[in-house]
Enzyme design. Structure first.
Site, mmCIF file in Angstrom:
data_model
loop_
_atom_site.group_PDB
_atom_site.id
_atom_site.type_symbol
_atom_site.label_atom_id
_atom_site.label_comp_id
_atom_site.label_asym_id
_atom_site.label_seq_id
_atom_site.Cartn_x
_atom_site.Cartn_y
_atom_site.Cartn_z
ATOM 1 N N GLU A 116 0.895 -1.229 -0.041
ATOM 2 C CA GLU A 116 -0.015 -0.130 -0.100
ATOM 3 C C GLU A 116 0.780 1.305 0.130
ATOM 4 O OE1 GLU A 116 -2.715 0.333 3.176
ATOM 5 O OE2 GLU A 116 -3.700 2.281 2.650
ATOM 6 N N LYS B 221 -2.196 -2.259 -3.170
ATOM 7 C CA LYS B 221 -3.255 -1.465 -2.409
ATOM 8 C C LYS B 221 -3.081 0.314 -2.634
ATOM 9 C CE LYS B 221 -6.249 -0.384 1.568
ATOM 10 N NZ LYS B 221 -6.743 -1.017 2.811
#
Lengths: 352, 375
Positions: free
Chosen positions: A188, A230
């Site tokens: 992420e 992500k």
């Protein structure tokens, strides 16, 4: 540097790849229920609930006791460490509740952001110390994927080259360690939506950040098929005066990903950032309807955008639990449609 | 004012203008035309020295007229050639030569609806302190040369870098330096309306196995695409010309076309962004038939392939034609037939539709491998 030293066996690779595929099976995405104690404080404060371990447990129970309708919408749940060892009122471990319905268990493994000296308020993320041992334990305790969040921001001088390379590097180290333990790393690199920059600027920066992330993955010999990304969607900054349609957001997002994310990456599960529940779903839907070829699955990994209504319906009152769960199920079903490009929201712009 | 200037030094986050939307569209359209379904590239850009080696094999003198003559035969093949050839790469000399009918070669090619390209690098140069590794030169004045080539009918360019596999190679320097020079070249081309074909060739010399080649190919391509990103190159307006992933020539283990296909596609999926419209493989030392069979296998690999996967062949399109020609005008039609046949086969292979009949002729089966191939 030209010899491949052993990293993962064929069996290990297969396990990681299959896990990744299961998390992002068609129609499914991720419930990010991994809010730290500090983050939960903010959420609970908004609905006037005290931030105690018991309240956090009650709240997660509301989500995890959703009925079978979510089995076809949720492929994985990201847990916070504390939650991984909590039980329902009936004494059933949360991990078991989730796994028993064929949903995979993930765990947030980073230890939050720390400042990068000499930068304009930028950060890296810590948590590498003893990560290998922690991953081994989490695997024993039922987790098959992990999540690590890095944060970048857009401003006049940011993100700096240091912030980009340092965060890319730490994400790659984390990924490498996870894979050694049969844990799929969710990567992420969040670029915050704060600021008045336009869509194009966010796209440009997202491309630079993701190019650095995947170069670092290559340098650290990470097995891409056994990872998930992500990222943020590409959006204008919150204070940007220009408004953009979902189609524009979608085109900018997909273009940025097509220029940077190798096709071998199994899936992309967007964070919702500061978007409302409806906004996030509408954008995800538009992304899946973007007419450019998209070689990865494009789905959701939503926290607030799956839980906001549930939280508001609950307000800490036991009698509201069913209604709250229902709100969560509703959002899960909407996002299940959105990640297949099938969400028809009848142009209810007011909701955004 | 000074504060702003200072900030702009720190600032790497602002997109400064590189290409207008119109320029991007032009580049993207050109790239798409070159790799239209079932089409690939004829690499006819052999330097004078390299043509010498080719002509020597058929006992033909290496003079300008003979070089012109052979290219003329290929370029005047009947127009059905444009069903399988989307682009032709020229050497500088050839760009200004004419067909027997007095038409400039670029015009002959364009009249067939085929895109004209030009080799713009100036060959390799040694990297001090390495084990015989090289970079490629040709950046000086490249912008002006590209502008001129565009005026003279070119819409794409090619630049070849070379890496090799051995115990200590490729080194980090060789990988980084070649990736960087490819990105500089690509950036300059795009400013002048030329689609850059990016060629980071990893030679097949050595006894390494398929896995080793795959590993090295992945590292090299990851570096190439990071450099292209750093140099703000518009990927949708580029093409990649890589080696297929194969075992080294002296490797004792043999691998099937399916294994070559799988290793190649896996390496590309891990490194080449989906926005790159097409990947046009070089044939290296492969025989004509081998190059076609492998390309076909690549297009049948059961993994998702978001780019076109086609050919950019020199030797693997021309070997039989050269053998048929023998330098004799009387053999012109036979030469063209043989060339067209190879082009059609590769057009099918680029769609995964090539079905070898099992009766490939002598010339097409002959390995075209020359140790440490230099243009």
């Amino acid at each position: 540097m030209t010899h491949q030293f052993p990293t993962l066996s064929e069996a290990q690779k297969r396990e990681l790849h299959e896990t990744a595929l299961r998390i992002v099976s068609p129609g499914k995405g991720i419930l990010a229920a991994d809010e730290s104690v500090g983050s939960m404080a903010k959420r609970l404060a908004q609905v006037g609930v005290e931030n105690t371990e018991e309240n956090r447990r009650q709240y997660r129970q509301i989500l995890f006791s959703a009925d079978d309708r979510i089995n076809s919408c949720i492929g994985g749940v990201i847990f916070f460490h504390e939650t991984l060892y909590q039980h329902s009122d009936n004494g059933v471990p949360f991990v078991k509740m989730i796994r028993d319905r064929g949903i995979l268990v993930g765990v947030k493994v980073d230890k939050g952001v720390v400042p990068l000296a000499g930068t304009c308020g930028e950060t890296t993320t810590q948590g590498l110390d003893g990560l290998s041992e922690r991953c081994a334990q989490y695997k024993k305790d039922g987790a098959v994927f992990a999540k690590w969040r890095c944060v970048l921001k857009i401003s006049d001088a940011n993100p700096s080259k240091l912030a980009i390379t340092e965060n890319a590097n730490v994400l790659a180290r984390y990924s490498s360690i996870c894979q050694q333990h049969g844990i799929v790393p969710v990567i992420e690199p969040e670029i915050l939506p704060d600021g008045d920059h336009d869509l194009k600027r966010c796209q440009y920066i997202t491309e630079k950040v993701l190019a650095a992330v995947y170069k670092a993955m290559s340098d650290h010999h990470v097995y891409l098929e056994g990872t998930l990304l992500k990222p943020n969607m590409v959006t204008p900054g919150h204070s940007c005066s220009t408004k953009y349609s979902p189609e524009e957001v979608a085109m900018a997002t997909v273009t940025a990903l097509r220029r940077t994310v190798p096709p071998a990456v199994t899936g992309v599960a967007f964070l919702s950032g500061g978007q409302s529940e409806e906004e996030a779903s509408v954008h995800l839907n538009a992304i899946n309807n973007c007419p450019l070829a998209k070689p990865w699955i494009l789905t959701f990994s939503f926290g607030r955008a799956l839980q906001a209504s549930a939280l508001r319906a609950w307000r800490g009152h036991k009698e509201n639990e069913k209604a709250a769960t229902e709100q969560f199920i509703k959002r899960a079903e909407v996002n299940s449609l959105a990640c297949q490009g099938k969400y028809d929201n009848h142009g209810d712009v007011g909701q955004l | 004012h000074t504060e702003r200037e200072l900030l702009s030094v720190l600032r790497m986050t602002h997109q400064f203008p590189s290409l207008s939307p119109e320029q991007k569209k032009e580049l993207s359209d050109i790239a798409q035309r070159i790799v239209a379904p079932g089409k690939g590239i004829l690499a006819a850009d052999e330097s004078t020295g390299t043509m010498g080696k080719r002509l020597q094999k058929i006992n033909v003198e290496n003079n300008e007229e003979n070089r012109r003559c052979f290219r003329d035969i290929l370029f005047s093949t009947d127009s059905s050639i444009s069903n399988c050839v989307g682009g032709v790469i020229f050497f500088h000399e050839t760009l200004y030569q004419k067909s027997d009918s007095g038409k400039l070669f670029p015009q002959v090619i364009k009249d067939k609806g085929i895109v004209v390209g030009i080799k713009v690098d100036k060959g390799t140069a040694g990297l001090n302190g390495t084990d015989g590794e090289t970079t490629t030169q040709g950046l000086d004045g490249l912008s002006e040369r590209c502008a001129q080539y565009k005026k003279d009918g070119c819409d794409f360019a090619k630049w070849r870098c070379v890496l090799k596999i051995s115990d200590g190679c490729p080194s980090a320097l060789a990988i980084a330096e070649n990736a960087n020079v490819l990105a500089r070249y690509a950036s300059i081309c795009q400013q002048n309306g030329l689609v850059p074909i990016v060629e980071p060739e990893i030679l097949p010399d050595g006894d390494h196995d398929l896995q080793r080649c795959q590993y090295v190919t992945e590292k090299v391509l990851a570096a190439v695409y990071k450099a292209l990103s750093d140099h703000h190159v518009y990927l949708e307006g580029t093409l990649l010309k890589p080696n297929m992933v194969t075992a080294g020539h002296s490797c004792t283990k043999k691998f099937t076309p399916q294994e070559v296909g799988m290793a190649t596609v896996t390496a590309l999926r891990r490194t080449v962004p989906a926005s790159v419209p097409g990947i046009c493989f070089l044939s290296g030392g492969q025989s004509e038939e081998e190059a076609s069979v492998n390309l076909n296998a690549i297009n049948q690999v059961p993994l998702h392939r978001p780019w076109k996967l086609t050919f950019s062949y020199g030797r693997a399109l021309q070997a039989s034609a050269l053998a048929a020609w023998q330098g004799k005008a009387a053999n012109k039609k036979a030469t063209q037939d043989v060339f067209l046949n190879r082009a059609k086969i590769n057009g099918l292979a680029a769609k995964g539709e090539y079905k070898p009949t099992g009766s490939a002729d002598q010339a097409s089966m002959q390995s075209l491998y020359t140790a440490s191939y230099v243009y």
